[in-house]
Scaffold this motif. Structure first.
Motif, short mmCIF file in Angstrom:
data_model
loop_
_atom_site.label_atom_id
_atom_site.label_comp_id
_atom_site.label_asym_id
_atom_site.label_seq_id
_atom_site.Cartn_x
_atom_site.Cartn_y
_atom_site.Cartn_z
N ASN A 80 20.12 34.99 34.73
CA ASN A 80 21.08 34.76 35.82
C ASN A 80 21.07 35.95 36.75
O ASN A 80 20.65 37.05 36.38
CB ASN A 80 22.50 34.55 35.27
CG ASN A 80 23.13 35.85 34.81
OD1 ASN A 80 22.64 36.45 33.86
ND2 ASN A 80 24.17 36.31 35.48
N HIS A 82 24.03 37.36 39.33
CA HIS A 82 25.38 37.20 39.87
C HIS A 82 25.88 38.56 40.35
O HIS A 82 26.45 39.33 39.57
CB HIS A 82 26.31 36.61 38.80
CG HIS A 82 26.09 35.15 38.55
ND1 HIS A 82 24.96 34.68 37.92
CD2 HIS A 82 26.83 34.05 38.88
CE1 HIS A 82 25.02 33.35 37.87
NE2 HIS A 82 26.13 32.95 38.44
N ASN A 85 29.23 40.10 39.33
CA ASN A 85 29.62 40.11 37.91
C ASN A 85 30.18 41.44 37.44
O ASN A 85 31.02 41.49 36.54
CB ASN A 85 28.40 39.77 37.03
CG ASN A 85 28.38 38.31 36.60
OD1 ASN A 85 29.21 37.52 37.04
ND2 ASN A 85 27.45 37.97 35.74
N LEU B 7 32.07 40.27 25.39
CA LEU B 7 31.31 39.56 26.43
C LEU B 7 29.85 39.35 26.02
O LEU B 7 29.16 38.53 26.59
CB LEU B 7 31.35 40.34 27.75
CG LEU B 7 32.70 40.39 28.45
CD1 LEU B 7 32.61 41.31 29.67
CD2 LEU B 7 33.17 39.00 28.86
N TYR B 74 26.58 24.83 33.60
CA TYR B 74 25.14 24.62 33.69
C TYR B 74 24.67 24.38 32.27
O TYR B 74 25.16 25.02 31.34
CB TYR B 74 24.50 25.88 34.27
CG TYR B 74 22.98 25.94 34.21
CD1 TYR B 74 22.21 25.53 35.30
CD2 TYR B 74 22.32 26.42 33.08
CE1 TYR B 74 20.83 25.59 35.26
CE2 TYR B 74 20.93 26.48 33.04
CZ TYR B 74 20.20 26.07 34.13
OH TYR B 74 18.82 26.13 34.09
N VAL B 98 21.54 25.12 25.71
CA VAL B 98 22.50 26.15 26.10
C VAL B 98 23.45 25.57 27.16
O VAL B 98 23.01 24.86 28.07
CB VAL B 98 21.78 27.38 26.67
CG1 VAL B 98 22.76 28.35 27.35
CG2 VAL B 98 21.01 28.10 25.58
N ALA B 100 26.23 26.98 29.92
CA ALA B 100 26.57 28.25 30.56
C ALA B 100 27.65 28.03 31.62
O ALA B 100 27.95 26.90 32.00
CB ALA B 100 25.33 28.87 31.20
N GLU B 101 28.21 29.15 32.07
CA GLU B 101 29.24 29.13 33.09
C GLU B 101 28.58 29.45 34.43
O GLU B 101 27.94 30.50 34.57
CB GLU B 101 30.27 30.21 32.73
CG GLU B 101 31.46 30.28 33.63
CD GLU B 101 32.43 31.36 33.15
OE1 GLU B 101 33.57 31.02 32.82
OE2 GLU B 101 32.03 32.56 33.10
N VAL B 102 28.74 28.57 35.40
CA VAL B 102 28.08 28.77 36.69
C VAL B 102 28.60 30.03 37.40
O VAL B 102 27.85 30.78 38.01
CB VAL B 102 28.24 27.53 37.59
CG1 VAL B 102 27.84 27.82 39.03
CG2 VAL B 102 27.40 26.37 37.03
N ALA B 103 29.90 30.28 37.28
CA ALA B 103 30.52 31.39 38.03
C ALA B 103 29.95 32.75 37.64
O ALA B 103 29.89 33.66 38.45
CB ALA B 103 32.03 31.38 37.84
N THR B 104 29.54 32.91 36.37
CA THR B 104 29.03 34.20 35.91
C THR B 104 27.57 34.13 35.45
O THR B 104 26.93 35.17 35.27
CB THR B 104 29.84 34.74 34.71
OG1 THR B 104 29.72 33.81 33.62
CG2 THR B 104 31.31 34.90 35.08
N GLY B 105 27.06 32.93 35.22
CA GLY B 105 25.72 32.80 34.66
C GLY B 105 25.65 33.10 33.18
O GLY B 105 24.57 33.09 32.59
N TYR B 106 26.80 33.40 32.56
CA TYR B 106 26.80 33.76 31.14
C TYR B 106 26.77 32.51 30.26
O TYR B 106 27.53 31.56 30.50
CB TYR B 106 28.04 34.60 30.81
CG TYR B 106 27.82 36.09 30.95
CD1 TYR B 106 27.14 36.60 32.04
CD2 TYR B 106 28.29 36.98 29.98
CE1 TYR B 106 26.93 37.97 32.17
CE2 TYR B 106 28.08 38.35 30.10
CZ TYR B 106 27.40 38.84 31.19
OH TYR B 106 27.20 40.18 31.31
N PRO B 107 25.90 32.49 29.25
CA PRO B 107 25.90 31.38 28.31
C PRO B 107 27.24 31.27 27.56
O PRO B 107 27.83 32.29 27.19
CB PRO B 107 24.78 31.74 27.32
CG PRO B 107 23.90 32.68 28.06
CD PRO B 107 24.83 33.46 28.97
N MET B 329 23.75 38.31 21.93
CA MET B 329 22.61 37.84 22.71
C MET B 329 22.54 38.46 24.10
O MET B 329 21.51 38.42 24.76
CB MET B 329 22.72 36.33 22.84
CG MET B 329 21.43 35.62 23.13
SD MET B 329 21.54 33.88 22.67
CE MET B 329 21.65 33.12 24.28
N LEU B 330 23.68 39.02 24.58
CA LEU B 330 23.74 39.55 25.94
C LEU B 330 24.07 41.03 25.89
O LEU B 330 25.03 41.44 25.23
CB LEU B 330 24.82 38.83 26.74
CG LEU B 330 24.72 37.30 26.77
CD1 LEU B 330 25.90 36.72 27.51
CD2 LEU B 330 23.42 36.86 27.41
N ALA B 331 23.29 41.82 26.59
CA ALA B 331 23.58 43.25 26.65
C ALA B 331 24.92 43.46 27.36
O ALA B 331 25.20 42.82 28.36
CB ALA B 331 22.47 43.98 27.40
#
Lengths: 348, 348
Positions: A80, A82, A85, B7, B74, B98, B100-107, B329-331
């Protein structure tokens, strides 16, 4: 809890495991390993399925899938972008990816790719510079000292022999952070009040700024003969870093023209402006730098094959490091035609 | 081990958790919930980003990515199709996805989707039949008793009031497996020596065979007036189940024409042959079944919005069931611009 069979399990590399892998291997060794893996795959460029990324745009940003395959393995990255963010304490860019086996379609590995993308972007830049930067280059200016800057500095040290880094950012705190992070790496680090000052005596300049708009981080008169420009931050439509005049004075090298023409610095140019594909330089088909006075520009946007190479490289490290867990991600019934029976037998 | 922030964590629904969710909710309740979720999303069809799936073909099979978005969420599914996989004890089709949230791109969630796809395919078929099958239909023939057959039987029971299932498969063992799995579900199950025999007295016929070639599972003279045909198995180029003559006698309903014309039964027809989009029936824009004598055909190939609906539905069950684990999964650096610093601080 039913006991999933071995075929159901997919190795997962978490963020923490990825960081442990980096420290286990050593960050410079890993950057070199990534650069070699990427160069190997660029060398067999024609054997890859290539497609521009598949993007889903919204007012806030973009979510992209970047798939590719070499006929033996298949890989894709979810990423992504953004820009706002950070206001909510989130990364502007996060990513994860999957490497799979073409023969069965089964995933071989799921991996975090936020850190891995930062590493592969820097490794790609340095790999390109290995072919394009002037001989004996030892000093690099970095304009834009955000999340990518330290990775670039270390990749150019490990792969190109750069030993002096000259930092500039419009935000002094970003520069101070980069200085802190690069202290003790063996690089001579200096900070500068203006981009012009930072570029003094540098043979290479890396631009890696974050603002999503058409900027002129480098103006025409800042770019002298013989420079190699590693333009990293101009990587999506509406986001560029270089004055157009620089592009007309440079020999331009790109990853994959159909994508770079939309996303790179060359979105400022006519769609038929001549560019050279990096893989042609790597295979010796086209010369890279041909004179000391030439201005070379690597207009980097990031391409799926680099992620594929990075996933393959990390996957190759799993047996020796053991730094992963196995996820029960694929249904694995005793009889593949009896998915429903497996479900029934899982009743508590 | 560093401690990932909140997060950084993405809920993961494993195969085992998915099976536990099905049993916790009840399979028929879950099929109904999925059918309602899919119908809700078909009702707002025009608010979705739609694109045909992105396929990577090889000699052995295909790997596909199926993304879609409604502007708020998404989703994408990874799915393979490898007809010979069963020889090595693997599923021919496996999937994960997966949301995900469109506003942040976060899964928001990573989930197995092999079981979930089987459920959503059956729920979509039954949801379509709710609009297309003749009134009072109680008997369904199922030609092809493989991995999808039991899901179809239960979905039509839960959603359409089917109470009798007539089974036929060229492979007697597949039929015996389906009988075993459906015993005790409240459905009257009978087995039949020929497809013609299985279809006797049925108001609905489901075709769900596995062979990847152009077949005539149903020939023209097998299809009498008033029948609803739920054609599930003709779902990729070169794989069809119905004699072309049947298509000319039927009113044809499809998910997304650009995809169905390539993958569905209608790949046998001219590219401008009239078809009705299912969402238009659901919104009342176009009538579905208009007479008792009409032959209706749902030419199902599976579309990304159904997977999106299924992911949303499963995601909505996570708080009440707690049947997931969280993946790092996300840094998630303290300062989003200091990814490198996070990596440094993770040194052992």
């Amino acid at each position: 809890m039913t006991d999933p069979g071995k075929l159901a399990l997919v190795p997962f590399v978490s963020v923490d495991h990825m960081m442990q892998i980096v420290h286990r291997i050593g960050i410079e060794t890993m950057l070199k390993g990534l650069a070699d893996a990427i160069e190997d795959d660029f060398r067999r460029w024609e054997s890859f399925d290539k497609t521009p990324r598949i993007a889903s745009h919204s007012a806030e940003g973009v979510i992209e899938l970047m798939p590719t395959s070499d006929g033996e393995n298949y890989g894709f990255k979810y990423v992504n972008g953004h820009p706002k963010n950070w206001k909510g304490g989130r990364q502007t860019v996060t990513a994860f990816g999957v490497l799979a086996e073409v023969a069965t379609g089964y995933p071989l590995m799921l991996s975090e790719m936020t850190i891995l993308t930062a590493l592969r972007t820097a490794a790609t830049s340095a790999m390109a510079a290995r072919h394009l930067a002037p001989d004996g280059a030892r000093t690099m200016a970095i304009i834009g000292n955000g999340a990518q800057s330290e990775f670039q500095a270390l990749a150019f040290k490990a792969i190109c022999g750069i030993d002096a880094i000259r930092l500039y950012d419009i935000d002094r705190e970003a520069t101070e952070k980069a200085v802190r992070n690069l202290t003790g790496t063996g690089l001579a680090i200096t900070t500068h009040p203006t981009p012009e000052d930072a570029m003094e005596g540098a043979q290479v300049v890396t631009t890696a700024t974050a603002d999503k708009r058409n900027q002129q981080i480098l103006t025409d008169n800042m770019v002298g003969s013989g420079l190699h420009i590693n333009a990293v931050g101009g990587d999506c439509p509406g986001k560029t870093e270089l004055a157009e005049a620089i592009l007309h004075r440079s020999d331009i090298f790109v990853e994959y023209p159909p994508q770079t023409r939309i996303e790179g610095e060359i979105q400022q140019l006519a769609p038929d402006h001549p560019v050279t594909e990096l893989w042609e330089v790597i295979t010796g088909r086209t010369p890279g730098r041909t004179s000391a006075a030439q201005i070379t520009l690597f207009d980097s946007v990031g391409f799926a094959i680099e992620d594929f190479s990075a996933l393959r490289y990390v996957h190759s490290l799993l047996p020796e490091t053991g730094l992963y867990v196995e996820l029960d991600m694929l249904a694995d019934p005793d009889d593949p035609r009896d998915l429903f029976g497996m479900l029934l037998r899982a009743a508590p």
